[in-house]
Design a protein around this motif. Sequence first.
Motif, PDB file in Angstrom:
ATOM      1  N   LYS A  97      -3.512   5.960  -5.849  1.00  0.00           N
ATOM      2  CA  LYS A  97      -4.801   5.776  -6.517  1.00  0.00           C
ATOM      3  C   LYS A  97      -5.168   4.301  -6.673  1.00  0.00           C
ATOM      4  CE  LYS A  97      -4.338  10.085  -9.155  1.00  0.00           C
ATOM      5  NZ  LYS A  97      -4.311  10.692 -10.513  1.00  0.00           N
ATOM      6  N   ALA A  98      -4.309   3.418  -6.184  1.00  0.00           N
ATOM      7  CA  ALA A  98      -4.569   1.988  -6.338  1.00  0.00           C
ATOM      8  C   ALA A  98      -5.799   1.575  -5.536  1.00  0.00           C
ATOM      9  CB  ALA A  98      -3.352   1.187  -5.885  1.00  0.00           C
ATOM     10  N   ASP A  99      -6.413   0.497  -5.954  1.00  0.00           N
ATOM     11  CA  ASP A  99      -7.593  -0.043  -5.281  1.00  0.00           C
ATOM     12  C   ASP A  99      -7.148  -0.768  -4.013  1.00  0.00           C
ATOM     13  OD1 ASP A  99      -9.887  -1.271  -4.435  1.00  0.00           O
ATOM     14  OD2 ASP A  99     -10.264  -2.363  -6.304  1.00  0.00           O
ATOM     15  N   VAL A 100      -7.464  -0.183  -2.848  1.00  0.00           N
ATOM     16  CA  VAL A 100      -7.055  -0.786  -1.584  1.00  0.00           C
ATOM     17  C   VAL A 100      -7.677  -2.166  -1.422  1.00  0.00           C
ATOM     18  CG1 VAL A 100      -7.182  -0.580   0.930  1.00  0.00           C
ATOM     19  CG2 VAL A 100      -6.631   1.423  -0.456  1.00  0.00           C
ATOM     20  N   GLY A 101      -8.907  -2.328  -1.883  1.00  0.00           N
ATOM     21  CA  GLY A 101      -9.557  -3.629  -1.785  1.00  0.00           C
ATOM     22  C   GLY A 101      -8.778  -4.706  -2.512  1.00  0.00           C
ATOM     23  N   ALA A 102      -8.279  -4.377  -3.705  1.00  0.00           N
ATOM     24  CA  ALA A 102      -7.486  -5.345  -4.464  1.00  0.00           C
ATOM     25  C   ALA A 102      -6.169  -5.640  -3.755  1.00  0.00           C
ATOM     26  CB  ALA A 102      -7.224  -4.808  -5.870  1.00  0.00           C
ATOM     27  N   GLN A 103      -5.555  -4.616  -3.163  1.00  0.00           N
ATOM     28  CA  GLN A 103      -4.307  -4.821  -2.427  1.00  0.00           C
ATOM     29  C   GLN A 103      -4.532  -5.715  -1.211  1.00  0.00           C
ATOM     30  OE1 GLN A 103      -3.574  -0.606  -1.888  1.00  0.00           O
ATOM     31  NE2 GLN A 103      -1.891  -0.613  -3.374  1.00  0.00           N
TER      32      GLN A 103
ATOM     33  N   GLY B  16      -5.970 -11.951   1.316  1.00  0.00           N
ATOM     34  CA  GLY B  16      -7.011 -12.866   0.852  1.00  0.00           C
ATOM     35  C   GLY B  16      -8.408 -12.443   1.243  1.00  0.00           C
ATOM     36  N   VAL B  17      -8.587 -11.193   1.691  1.00  0.00           N
ATOM     37  CA  VAL B  17      -9.913 -10.672   2.028  1.00  0.00           C
ATOM     38  C   VAL B  17     -10.099  -9.337   1.324  1.00  0.00           C
ATOM     39  CG1 VAL B  17      -9.966 -11.808   4.283  1.00  0.00           C
ATOM     40  CG2 VAL B  17      -9.091  -9.465   4.103  1.00  0.00           C
ATOM     41  N   ASP B  18     -11.368  -8.984   1.079  1.00  0.00           N
ATOM     42  CA  ASP B  18     -11.624  -7.672   0.498  1.00  0.00           C
ATOM     43  C   ASP B  18     -11.849  -6.660   1.618  1.00  0.00           C
ATOM     44  OD1 ASP B  18     -14.150  -8.237   1.465  1.00  0.00           O
ATOM     45  OD2 ASP B  18     -15.066  -8.492  -0.516  1.00  0.00           O
ATOM     46  N   ARG B  19     -12.191  -5.439   1.248  1.00  0.00           N
ATOM     47  CA  ARG B  19     -12.362  -4.370   2.236  1.00  0.00           C
ATOM     48  C   ARG B  19     -13.450  -4.720   3.248  1.00  0.00           C
ATOM     49  NH1 ARG B  19     -11.335   1.467   1.199  1.00  0.00           N
ATOM     50  NH2 ARG B  19     -12.287   2.696   2.868  1.00  0.00           N
TER      51      ARG B  19
ATOM     52  N   ILE C 274       0.827  -1.211   0.000  1.00  0.00           N
ATOM     53  CA  ILE C 274       0.000   0.000   0.000  1.00  0.00           C
ATOM     54  C   ILE C 274       0.860   1.258   0.000  1.00  0.00           C
ATOM     55  CG2 ILE C 274      -1.651   1.353   1.353  1.00  0.00           C
ATOM     56  CD1 ILE C 274      -2.957  -1.245   2.225  1.00  0.00           C
ATOM     57  N   ALA C 275       1.838   1.329   0.905  1.00  0.00           N
ATOM     58  CA  ALA C 275       2.652   2.538   1.027  1.00  0.00           C
ATOM     59  C   ALA C 275       3.618   2.699  -0.134  1.00  0.00           C
ATOM     60  CB  ALA C 275       3.428   2.522   2.342  1.00  0.00           C
ATOM     61  N   GLY C 276       3.992   1.597  -0.763  1.00  0.00           N
ATOM     62  CA  GLY C 276       4.938   1.676  -1.867  1.00  0.00           C
ATOM     63  C   GLY C 276       4.291   1.718  -3.232  1.00  0.00           C
ATOM     64  N   GLY C 277       2.965   1.623  -3.269  1.00  0.00           N
ATOM     65  CA  GLY C 277       2.265   1.628  -4.544  1.00  0.00           C
ATOM     66  C   GLY C 277       1.664   2.978  -4.866  1.00  0.00           C
TER      67      GLY C 277
END
Length: 435
Positions: free
Chosen positions: A405-411, A417-420, A399-402
Amino acid sequence: MTGTARFRAWLVAAIAVTLFGGVVLLVGQPATGPGPAAPSTGSPTGQGAPPLSQTGDSEVTALLRSRAAAVLHRDRQAFLATIDPRATPQFRDAQAAMFDNLADVPLSVWSYDLDPTDVVTVPKGAFPAEELWAPEVQLNYALAGVDRDPTSKPMGYLFSRHGTRWFLASDTLTSRNTWRGPWDFGPVTALRAKSGLVLTHPDDADLGRRIAGELDSDVAAVSAVWDQPWPREVAVLVPDSTDELKAFVGPEFAVDSIAAVAVADRVDNGNHTAIGQRVVLNPDNATKMPVASLRVVLRHEMTHIAARGYTVDGTPMWMLEGFANYVGYRDSGIPLPVAAADVAELERNGTPPTDLPSNGDFAADGDKINLAYDEAWTLTSFIADTFGQHALVTLYLRIAGGSPKADVGAQLHDVLGVDRAGLIAGWQDYLRRKF
């Protein structure tokens, strides 16, 4: 505000971010001077004199080299010889005091860079001399045993010529800014540890010794969680006035309400490095803390230091501050219901958090910012306790290195292995069990 809530507010480690030429400056360098001005396009003296000759350029460069060598070799006479005899008594005294105040500071680098093509105009009559010159000057310095690379600071120097000799006339008479270090505010006491250095002033020597006694164990505690490369050597500054504190962290901070701030001059996320990193403590607040609380604060800020090169601008604050709080409180002996009292109260009232704290929550006042820190910490604690500490570090890196605007849920799904929604549901269950 309760004592516990006030302590949590002191953990605020706000990061002021400025983009300048593609370089992320986490804290802009505070300085003195009237303010910025456009570079001169005519005479560098502002007095109708011809452009500075190459000989003059070389002589000022030699003067700066002599000044730097005098600092490193502790040659007071040579240092003072670079100051214009016609400079104000205040400037001459300040320069002499600065030299004396540096005596205990371990320096591995002290040098100057001069750019003769970037010159600002000096008003006519600003200083009595045959010629005046105000090029861009940068001070490069490194603390021995801490800084692997020197950091650079702006110096608003004005040089004066009398006959064939050049001198330093002032650091406040041009439109450029001058950075002030601890040595500009009084005698500096350097307290060393295997894992770093504390720079303080005599009046705060007791606090400085407390901090120095913590450094080795605190760096080890951070490294036990943060398994990525980092210098594992930390410099802590303990200013003894509000003006000095603001000089290090910037005038935008409400310094009365903070205990410590982690700052850096330059960050290179591509190489995972940061230059000029410091932990700056507010002694007015830090001296009131018991051992456990001070330890949490130091480990929190050191976590920011360790992870800074891996952290891009715009990282979600719940990840940034939650991770630092996780490391800070880990093995602290402070019970979760005590340290995260605001979240505990929500849980007891049957109104647990229903979403991740937003960045705006961390910029709020009073109870809301306390709640944001509590939520972020309990969330990262849940992740570490449920998925493992290594998974928490991996998530931070993702998260911090990406991209912000990336999708946190996908991260979350990629790492845990879980969504938001699944993360929030698991966090709520964790809070029910803990509180």
